[in-house]
Design a protein around this motif. Sequence first.
Motif, PDB file in Angstrom:
ATOM      1  N   VAL A  34       0.819  -1.202   0.000  1.00  0.00           N
ATOM      2  CA  VAL A  34       0.000   0.000   0.000  1.00  0.00           C
ATOM      3  C   VAL A  34       0.861   1.264   0.000  1.00  0.00           C
ATOM      4  N   SER A  35       2.090   1.169   0.501  1.00  0.00           N
ATOM      5  CA  SER A  35       3.005   2.310   0.505  1.00  0.00           C
ATOM      6  C   SER A  35       3.537   2.636  -0.890  1.00  0.00           C
ATOM      7  N   GLY A  36       3.327   1.722  -1.841  1.00  0.00           N
ATOM      8  CA  GLY A  36       3.789   1.942  -3.213  1.00  0.00           C
ATOM      9  C   GLY A  36       5.002   1.131  -3.594  1.00  0.00           C
ATOM     10  N   VAL A  37       5.688   0.547  -2.622  1.00  0.00           N
ATOM     11  CA  VAL A  37       6.851  -0.279  -2.922  1.00  0.00           C
ATOM     12  C   VAL A  37       6.400  -1.515  -3.699  1.00  0.00           C
ATOM     13  N   THR A  38       7.092  -1.808  -4.813  1.00  0.00           N
ATOM     14  CA  THR A  38       6.682  -2.886  -5.711  1.00  0.00           C
ATOM     15  C   THR A  38       7.856  -3.809  -6.007  1.00  0.00           C
ATOM     16  N   TYR A  39       7.588  -5.109  -6.036  1.00  0.00           N
ATOM     17  CA  TYR A  39       8.587  -6.080  -6.482  1.00  0.00           C
ATOM     18  C   TYR A  39       7.987  -6.923  -7.595  1.00  0.00           C
ATOM     19  N   ASP A  40       8.721  -6.999  -8.716  1.00  0.00           N
ATOM     20  CA  ASP A  40       8.214  -7.670  -9.903  1.00  0.00           C
ATOM     21  C   ASP A  40       9.410  -7.973 -10.825  1.00  0.00           C
ATOM     22  N   PRO A  41       9.584  -9.217 -11.296  1.00  0.00           N
ATOM     23  CA  PRO A  41       8.764 -10.396 -11.021  1.00  0.00           C
ATOM     24  C   PRO A  41       9.355 -11.244  -9.894  1.00  0.00           C
ATOM     25  N   VAL A  42       8.489 -11.990  -9.233  1.00  0.00           N
ATOM     26  CA  VAL A  42       8.876 -12.945  -8.197  1.00  0.00           C
ATOM     27  C   VAL A  42       8.106 -14.237  -8.472  1.00  0.00           C
ATOM     28  N   ARG A  43       8.745 -15.398  -8.290  1.00  0.00           N
ATOM     29  CA  ARG A  43       8.042 -16.664  -8.519  1.00  0.00           C
ATOM     30  C   ARG A  43       7.205 -17.050  -7.297  1.00  0.00           C
ATOM     31  N   VAL A  44       5.945 -17.429  -7.556  1.00  0.00           N
ATOM     32  CA  VAL A  44       5.025 -17.901  -6.516  1.00  0.00           C
ATOM     33  C   VAL A  44       4.410 -19.213  -6.992  1.00  0.00           C
ATOM     34  N   LEU A  45       4.292 -20.163  -6.088  1.00  0.00           N
ATOM     35  CA  LEU A  45       3.763 -21.484  -6.415  1.00  0.00           C
ATOM     36  C   LEU A  45       2.441 -21.714  -5.684  1.00  0.00           C
ATOM     37  N   ILE A  46       1.462 -22.271  -6.390  1.00  0.00           N
ATOM     38  CA  ILE A  46       0.187 -22.680  -5.784  1.00  0.00           C
ATOM     39  C   ILE A  46      -0.008 -24.161  -6.079  1.00  0.00           C
ATOM     40  N   TRP A  47      -0.330 -24.936  -5.042  1.00  0.00           N
ATOM     41  CA  TRP A  47      -0.524 -26.370  -5.244  1.00  0.00           C
ATOM     42  C   TRP A  47      -1.724 -26.848  -4.429  1.00  0.00           C
ATOM     43  N   GLU A  48      -2.350 -27.929  -4.917  1.00  0.00           N
ATOM     44  CA  GLU A  48      -3.540 -28.467  -4.269  1.00  0.00           C
ATOM     45  C   GLU A  48      -3.140 -29.431  -3.158  1.00  0.00           C
ATOM     46  N   VAL A  49      -3.653 -29.215  -1.948  1.00  0.00           N
ATOM     47  CA  VAL A  49      -3.332 -30.080  -0.813  1.00  0.00           C
ATOM     48  C   VAL A  49      -4.437 -31.103  -0.545  1.00  0.00           C
ATOM     49  N   GLU A  50      -5.635 -30.778  -0.973  1.00  0.00           N
ATOM     50  CA  GLU A  50      -6.778 -31.702  -0.958  1.00  0.00           C
ATOM     51  C   GLU A  50      -7.805 -31.126  -1.925  1.00  0.00           C
TER      52      GLU A  50
END
Length: 240
Positions: free
Chosen positions: A133-149
Amino acid sequence: MKKILMITLLAATVWACNKDLESEGISRITYFPEFVKEGEDFYIINENEEFVDPGITVLEQGQEIPFSTTFQGRYSGYTGSTIGEEADQYSLVYNAVNKEGFPASSSRTIVKVNTGDLVNSISGLYSSKSVRVSGVTYDPVRVLIWEVEPNVYEISCSVGGFYADGRGDGDVSLARGGTIVVNDLATNDFTFTPAFFESFQLNVAITSMTVDPATKTITFVSEGDFANGKWTVTLTQIQP
């Protein structure tokens, strides 16, 4: 005066000779292991796929030397001689020691993931743009989403890797443990559980999410009960 000068010169000569004797044989060249890798440093493979090492040679002064390999899972904590079965970001670490006992290592990264179509599944590897919200931005960063159930997914960082990878604070600053429960993906109906910053001892939770299958993007907002604790994160799915 001549006697004093001669004594001084003699003492200096003896000191210099002793220094030469002390340092003799100490200076030498050390050749550290050199890692010559085939293939790439980064791979994405299917969750049910085995990884085949494209090959590596380790040299010391031009001669091959033995080495060991270890797979390390970033989010699962897995360690083993073969890649783990779960979706994760794995480091394949090569270790070698030269003849003088000095260690060296090299690595490559393998992301094991089920890439969802964002119609039936949100699993996948994503490139994250995380804006505080302060405006600080980081791009690109790797993020992983996986199914646990079924219909329950875990995300590797609930603020899109803002601190851990973007700012470079390391894994202790990942917002871990947050889950996304898909109630109805078509209508963007989700339920969220909070994540935890180990480094800050604070909680943060996703509060809203929108999935767009056409653009292969997920946009979400995360909020924590602390100053400037709000992020807008845009994830763009990385295709294998």
